[in-house]
Design a protein around this motif. Sequence first.
Motif, mmCIF file in Angstrom:
data_model
loop_
_atom_site.group_PDB
_atom_site.id
_atom_site.type_symbol
_atom_site.label_atom_id
_atom_site.label_comp_id
_atom_site.label_asym_id
_atom_site.label_seq_id
_atom_site.Cartn_x
_atom_site.Cartn_y
_atom_site.Cartn_z
ATOM 1 N N ASN A 173 42.976 21.903 44.016
ATOM 2 C CA ASN A 173 42.124 21.978 43.394
ATOM 3 C C ASN A 173 41.567 23.483 43.397
ATOM 4 O O ASN A 173 40.160 23.913 43.331
ATOM 5 C CB ASN A 173 41.120 21.597 45.268
ATOM 6 C CG ASN A 173 40.751 22.353 46.004
ATOM 7 O OD1 ASN A 173 42.332 22.844 46.098
ATOM 8 N ND2 ASN A 173 40.808 21.725 47.069
ATOM 9 N N LYS A 174 42.702 24.206 43.405
ATOM 10 C CA LYS A 174 42.538 25.983 42.718
ATOM 11 C C LYS A 174 43.044 26.185 41.172
ATOM 12 O O LYS A 174 43.959 26.632 41.630
ATOM 13 C CB LYS A 174 42.582 26.839 43.884
ATOM 14 C CG LYS A 174 42.053 27.281 45.578
ATOM 15 C CD LYS A 174 42.379 27.700 46.832
ATOM 16 C CE LYS A 174 41.987 27.931 47.478
ATOM 17 N NZ LYS A 174 40.232 28.127 47.172
ATOM 18 N N SER A 175 42.278 25.213 40.388
ATOM 19 C CA SER A 175 42.886 25.244 39.535
ATOM 20 C C SER A 175 43.044 26.245 38.711
ATOM 21 O O SER A 175 41.694 27.375 38.698
ATOM 22 C CB SER A 175 42.916 24.098 38.496
ATOM 23 O OG SER A 175 43.114 22.936 38.639
ATOM 24 N N VAL B 293 50.334 25.452 44.780
ATOM 25 C CA VAL B 293 48.615 25.137 44.644
ATOM 26 C C VAL B 293 48.338 25.299 43.829
ATOM 27 O O VAL B 293 47.610 23.884 42.928
ATOM 28 C CB VAL B 293 47.631 26.674 44.389
ATOM 29 C CG1 VAL B 293 46.334 25.757 44.856
ATOM 30 C CG2 VAL B 293 48.576 27.124 45.855
ATOM 31 N N SER B 294 49.136 25.274 42.194
ATOM 32 C CA SER B 294 48.181 24.985 40.764
ATOM 33 C C SER B 294 49.474 26.021 39.750
ATOM 34 O O SER B 294 49.954 27.361 39.682
ATOM 35 C CB SER B 294 47.082 25.710 40.295
ATOM 36 O OG SER B 294 46.536 25.679 39.385
ATOM 37 N N GLY C 282 40.461 36.562 41.937
ATOM 38 C CA GLY C 282 39.741 35.452 41.204
ATOM 39 C C GLY C 282 39.577 35.682 39.672
ATOM 40 O O GLY C 282 39.665 34.360 39.348
ATOM 41 N N TYR D 207 40.536 31.457 39.182
ATOM 42 C CA TYR D 207 40.756 30.605 40.098
ATOM 43 C C TYR D 207 40.031 31.076 40.848
ATOM 44 O O TYR D 207 39.216 32.426 41.287
ATOM 45 C CB TYR D 207 42.361 31.224 39.843
ATOM 46 C CG TYR D 207 42.782 32.559 40.609
ATOM 47 C CD1 TYR D 207 42.679 32.473 42.289
ATOM 48 C CD2 TYR D 207 42.623 33.527 39.940
ATOM 49 C CE1 TYR D 207 42.565 33.381 43.215
ATOM 50 C CE2 TYR D 207 42.846 34.544 40.860
ATOM 51 C CZ TYR D 207 42.907 34.383 41.969
ATOM 52 O OH TYR D 207 43.387 36.188 42.637
ATOM 53 N N GLN D 208 39.776 29.770 41.631
ATOM 54 C CA GLN D 208 38.447 30.184 43.065
ATOM 55 C C GLN D 208 39.767 31.343 44.045
ATOM 56 O O GLN D 208 40.949 30.383 44.515
ATOM 57 C CB GLN D 208 39.045 28.668 43.425
ATOM 58 C CG GLN D 208 37.560 28.660 44.949
ATOM 59 C CD GLN D 208 36.160 29.325 44.703
ATOM 60 O OE1 GLN D 208 35.681 29.282 42.901
ATOM 61 N NE2 GLN D 208 35.738 30.166 45.246
#
Length: 663
Positions: A25-27, A629-630, A646, A661-662
Amino acid sequence: MGKLKFLVALGLLSAVALLGRFEGNKSIVPTGEAIILNGNASGLAKYGDWLYMVLNESTHPLLVYDIRDPTKPRLVRYLPAPGWPMRCRVIGDWLWTVHGNGEGFFHLADPSNPRFSLLPTEGPNLRRLERVWSRDEWRPEFRGQKFLVHPCLTYSSCATESILFYGTLENTTEIYDIRQPKHPKFLATIAEGTPANLAGNLLFVASNNRLSVYDVTEPSRPKRLCSIDGASFRELTINEFSLRSSAVTYGGGRLFIVIRRNLRNFLGIAQGPFEGAQCGIAVFDVSDWNKPVLLGWYVLPQVVSDFTTLVYHKGHVFASDAAFGLRVFDVRNPRNIHQVAADRQGGELSAVALFPKRKLLCIGQNITGGLVFVDISNPQHPQILSHIHLAPCRFWGNMAVYKDRYLYAQGDFSRPRPGFSALFAVDAQDPRNPKLVAVIPGVNRAYGMVVVDRYLYTSGGDIFDLSAPEKPRRLDIRLPCSGYQIAYREPYLFIANFAGEGEGESQQGALYVVDISQRENPKLVGKLLLPLGHRVITMAFLGKHLFLGWAQRSGGRRPSGLLVAVDISEPTKPRIAKQWDVSKDLGFNEAITYTHVWTDGKFLFLGVYHRWVAMFEVSEHPQLSLKLVSKLGNLPTAWIMTGEPGTIYRICLDRVMVLRYQP
């Protein structure tokens, strides 16, 4: 140097977003980009009020200019073309781009937007001649039936729809009737050189320091009109000029030829001579072909230049300068030739520094050498602010910033004479008008730099006191080691050196640990032999580990990527904790997997030369492991990246990409 133009584009981002692969969920999301075309200006051709320039080794090598006002050339588009074109020529209403690794044929029905043709039945007869692509494949028995693409068609051939003027490996010109391209008919030979240009019925033939002009109204009986020998004009010889007769254009009863000589010094800091590195233009009156008269000449002062081709248009001469881009000269008064416009194009983005408080990037270029300042305050629309041109210096790796105002970059010459290296200091208080405030020659090559307090440490081993930031003072003392990259965690410098590449060397590098508790008294306190390989591109700290992004070369094969984790919990006793093959272990299956790393203090980011950026969580307990993660794919090729929480800035060969990114 005139107003420099750069193009900002966002068109590829939606495609990248669709093609990129996201996990978790951290694309990582592509947000914006600024295009800064790579390559070097290699060839020019004109069609009416339109000018075409090709950039060798570029992702978008064909540039189209509107030159209705020659003093204000306007770049209207840039296009892909096959291979890495070195030259372009107009044949009828077709544009031909050519190099040994590809040819392109573009229809000029709309000259502002050349149409690339894939159909072999389209285009000029030249397209349908049988070719040999490699000199290694050339055989004498092919003469007259097959034609060698490189270097012969690339550099030394001209054509009309029906006639080919072919430059041979023996430095002669062979003339063929190609109206039936499967059965070319030999017409004549010119023994004194190879074709340089064709203007109507005038063929210009180049040889060493000499240009001959032929009337080819009857191609089977070429008639020599004149021969211009550079050594015969005293004004040229006393100023030590020779003719680059392969770069010539004609217009208004005058002949324009590139002249060059050794450059005595570069920007007043590097003593020459730099062989053939100062270029200019000589103007000859040829209203009487029997008596060519030198009317005047001009050369660019104190900068390295490399004029490869010329085009005449409305009293102006356009020059492709491989060390700069496009230059335009007013030649109406041969005794007062002067540059009236310039468009800086080319290079290869390969170095970076971030001014975090000011939302400013500086990007260094390889090949044609320069520093580009980019406003990143709006991540969707990064804006090119300015450019400092420093060809032929190349900049690579991590540059350094001090007080969020001063930039320090190490540049070295790759040509015309390798070996020169200097530290460049730039005051970027006004990033739209940055000032080169100091140049310190004689430094060691350094692809990494860090600022600690008021000191600048380079991976090459040099130390500078920045008490007066605009005048860095090199200390007499040096670091006890040198290398390719450098990183700092109080109170230690970590320096990764080159792997050996010479005969009999093991190709094994090392990571050195230097204590700089006393800033002017560095002490070597640790050393770790690294895996066999070529070089460490970047380094990043996370937890008790230092991660190395690696380009590995062994056995002559293309470089592959490694990610190496070094345990520095005991800094003076570093040890390799783990290493990952980027292709086999991490799943980035590309032909070339040069690897670079960056961290925001929480995640580890890994960039791959081709296509990929990935974000990992790092777990150090019970053993070191990575959790993906991504990751984002289908990205342009890149050497390096940097970032801030970020945001990632991927420094691609021809653009800077902003990825969010988040955090």
